[in-house]
Design a protein around this motif. Structure first.
Motif, PDB file in Angstrom:
ATOM      1  N   ASP A 253       7.185  -8.840  -4.386  1.00  0.00           N
ATOM      2  CA  ASP A 253       7.320  -7.517  -5.010  1.00  0.00           C
ATOM      3  C   ASP A 253       6.413  -6.492  -4.357  1.00  0.00           C
ATOM      4  OD1 ASP A 253       9.164  -8.559  -6.760  1.00  0.00           O
ATOM      5  OD2 ASP A 253       7.692  -8.946  -8.340  1.00  0.00           O
ATOM      6  N   GLU A 254       5.262  -6.934  -3.870  1.00  0.00           N
ATOM      7  CA  GLU A 254       4.300  -6.010  -3.266  1.00  0.00           C
ATOM      8  C   GLU A 254       4.369  -5.994  -1.743  1.00  0.00           C
ATOM      9  OE1 GLU A 254       3.571  -8.379  -5.395  1.00  0.00           O
ATOM     10  OE2 GLU A 254       2.975  -7.337  -7.248  1.00  0.00           O
ATOM     11  N   GLY A 255       4.996  -7.022  -1.151  1.00  0.00           N
ATOM     12  CA  GLY A 255       5.044  -7.097   0.307  1.00  0.00           C
ATOM     13  C   GLY A 255       3.689  -7.375   0.923  1.00  0.00           C
ATOM     14  N   ALA A 315      -0.041  -1.521  -2.435  1.00  0.00           N
ATOM     15  CA  ALA A 315       1.367  -1.770  -2.129  1.00  0.00           C
ATOM     16  C   ALA A 315       2.306  -1.175  -3.159  1.00  0.00           C
ATOM     17  CB  ALA A 315       1.611  -3.275  -2.022  1.00  0.00           C
ATOM     18  N   THR A 316       1.843  -1.034  -4.408  1.00  0.00           N
ATOM     19  CA  THR A 316       2.730  -0.531  -5.456  1.00  0.00           C
ATOM     20  C   THR A 316       3.062   0.941  -5.282  1.00  0.00           C
ATOM     21  OG1 THR A 316       0.802  -0.070  -6.867  1.00  0.00           O
ATOM     22  CG2 THR A 316       1.852  -2.227  -7.096  1.00  0.00           C
ATOM     23  N   ARG A 318       3.346   2.468  -2.183  1.00  0.00           N
ATOM     24  CA  ARG A 318       3.832   2.777  -0.834  1.00  0.00           C
ATOM     25  C   ARG A 318       5.199   3.441  -0.889  1.00  0.00           C
ATOM     26  NH1 ARG A 318       3.890  -2.282   2.938  1.00  0.00           N
ATOM     27  NH2 ARG A 318       4.423  -3.357   1.002  1.00  0.00           N
ATOM     28  N   THR A 320       7.445   3.418   1.491  1.00  0.00           N
ATOM     29  CA  THR A 320       8.435   2.595   2.187  1.00  0.00           C
ATOM     30  C   THR A 320       8.211   1.129   1.859  1.00  0.00           C
ATOM     31  OG1 THR A 320       8.471   4.178   4.012  1.00  0.00           O
ATOM     32  CG2 THR A 320       9.431   1.997   4.423  1.00  0.00           C
ATOM     33  N   PRO A 321       9.136   0.496   1.155  1.00  0.00           N
ATOM     34  CA  PRO A 321       8.960  -0.923   0.821  1.00  0.00           C
ATOM     35  C   PRO A 321       9.174  -1.797   2.049  1.00  0.00           C
ATOM     36  CG  PRO A 321      11.115  -0.185   0.103  1.00  0.00           C
ATOM     37  CD  PRO A 321      10.396   1.029   0.626  1.00  0.00           C
ATOM     38  N   THR A 323      10.776  -4.493   4.565  1.00  0.00           N
ATOM     39  CA  THR A 323      12.187  -4.788   4.838  1.00  0.00           C
ATOM     40  C   THR A 323      12.457  -6.285   4.935  1.00  0.00           C
ATOM     41  OG1 THR A 323      11.759  -4.569   7.210  1.00  0.00           O
ATOM     42  CG2 THR A 323      12.544  -2.613   6.046  1.00  0.00           C
TER      43      THR A 323
END
Length: 338
Positions: A253-255, A315-316, A318, A320-321, A323
């Motif tokens: 979810d956070e990458g 990360a929450t 950002r 751009t999530p 890919t």
């Protein structure tokens, strides 16, 4: 100088060639060698034969290697009149069998050898016979009748006393691809070993995707916090379906990814460059990466947790999530039943 099959000919030579230069007293006498000859050839210093175990002889002048010691244990425990290489009456198991497969930390000695109950051969300092009514299918490893890795791992866990050693060896068996974690869990259950806390915890870690002691320590550390639960050893792919990487821990979810990089596996220039290229691939797809060594996880976990907490928070927000797409835990190839 090593003299192979010294003073052996005829049927005894055939036995020695087939059994890594080893033979039992029963086999030698059946081949026509008188008991007095066996005694004379093993009693004097310098050979030409050596008595490795009661009624088991090494038919050479040089010292035995680890394979010969392992097979000697099987020859000692097997039914005297049987073919000891068949795996029908005795088979190497436990740490000695795993050591033959190259599992790190698995001990060569004492050698655990399964025997069919109700036979109960006497143990020696080098051999631990294990009578069982639950006889497994066996395989041959380096010329030695052995249980399959999943049974050997369970038999090792049943007798190991140090929880960290159990954790390390079981993780090594799975990480090396010798068995699937679900198969190992089933074997531990059938062996009634999951009632032991250390074994149950190690099996649970493997089912969760953990594949090393360092990852297990990281999982312990994370479970004691309020941080989200990551995927362990999840396979990541690009949107086009190309494989990207398998980070040790990943928060989809956070990458965010945690990579536990041991110096043992990154001490060469090529290995270090491969690690950097993997990190670049992850970052090129929007994944934030934290790298830590096993000693950092062990000695300074608060620093690692602080860095993770910061990245998970950043990360929450950002724009751009990432890919990359996670497709679950890495599944090891199931080996066919032999």
């Amino acid at each position: 100088m090593i003299t192979n099959s010294a003073g052996v000919d005829g049927r005894a030579a055939q036995v020695a060639r087939r059994q890594l230069n080893l033979a039992t007293r029963h086999q030698l006498t059946a081949a026509g060698i008188a008991p007095g000859t066996i005694t004379s050839r093993t009693s004097r210093t310098g050979g030409p034969w050596q008595r490795l175990l009661p009624r088991v002889y090494l038919l050479q002048t040089g010292p035995p290697d680890h394979r010969q010691r392992a097979l000697a244990a099987v020859l000692y425990a097997a039914e005297p009149a049987s073919d000891p290489l068949s795996g029908d009456t005795a088979a190497l198991t436990g740490g000695a069998a795993l050591a033959l497969l190259g599992i790190r930390d698995a001990p060569y000695a004492p050698a655990d050898v399964l025997v069919r109950a109700p036979r109960r051969p006497a143990g020696t300092p080098e051999v631990r016979p294990l009578p069982t009514t639950r006889w497994p299918r066996t395989i041959t490893v380096s010329g030695i009748p052995s249980t399959r890795p999943v049974r050997a791992a369970a038999d090792f866990a049943a007798r190991a006393e140090a929880p960290e050693l159990v954790r390390s060896v079981l993780a090594g068996v799975v990480q090396s691809g010798w068995c699937h974690p679900q198969d190992l869990h089933a074997e531990l259950r059938d062996s009634r070993l999951l009632t032991r806390p250390a074994i149950r915890a190690a099996a649970a870690e493997l089912l969760a995707g953990v594949r090393s002691v360092a990852e297990a320590r990281a999982r312990d550390t994370l479970e004691a916090t309020d941080l989200p639960t990551p995927l362990w050893n999840a396979r990541l792919y690009t949107p086009a379906g190309a494989f990207l990487a398998t980070p040790d821990a990943y928060w989809p979810d956070e990458g965010v990814a945690l990579e536990i990089d041991s110096a043992e596996y990154h001490y060469t220039r090529d290995a270090w460059h491969a690690t950097l290229r993997r990190r670049l691939r992850l970052e090129s797809h929007g994944i934030l990466v934290i790298s830590a060594t096993p000693s950092m996880i062990r000695d300074t976990p608060t620093e690692v947790l602080a860095a993770l907490r910061t990245l998970l928070t950043l990360a929450t927000s950002r724009p751009t999530p990432p890919t990359a797409q996670a497709r679950g835990h890495q599944q090891l190839r199931l080996f066919p039943v032999l």
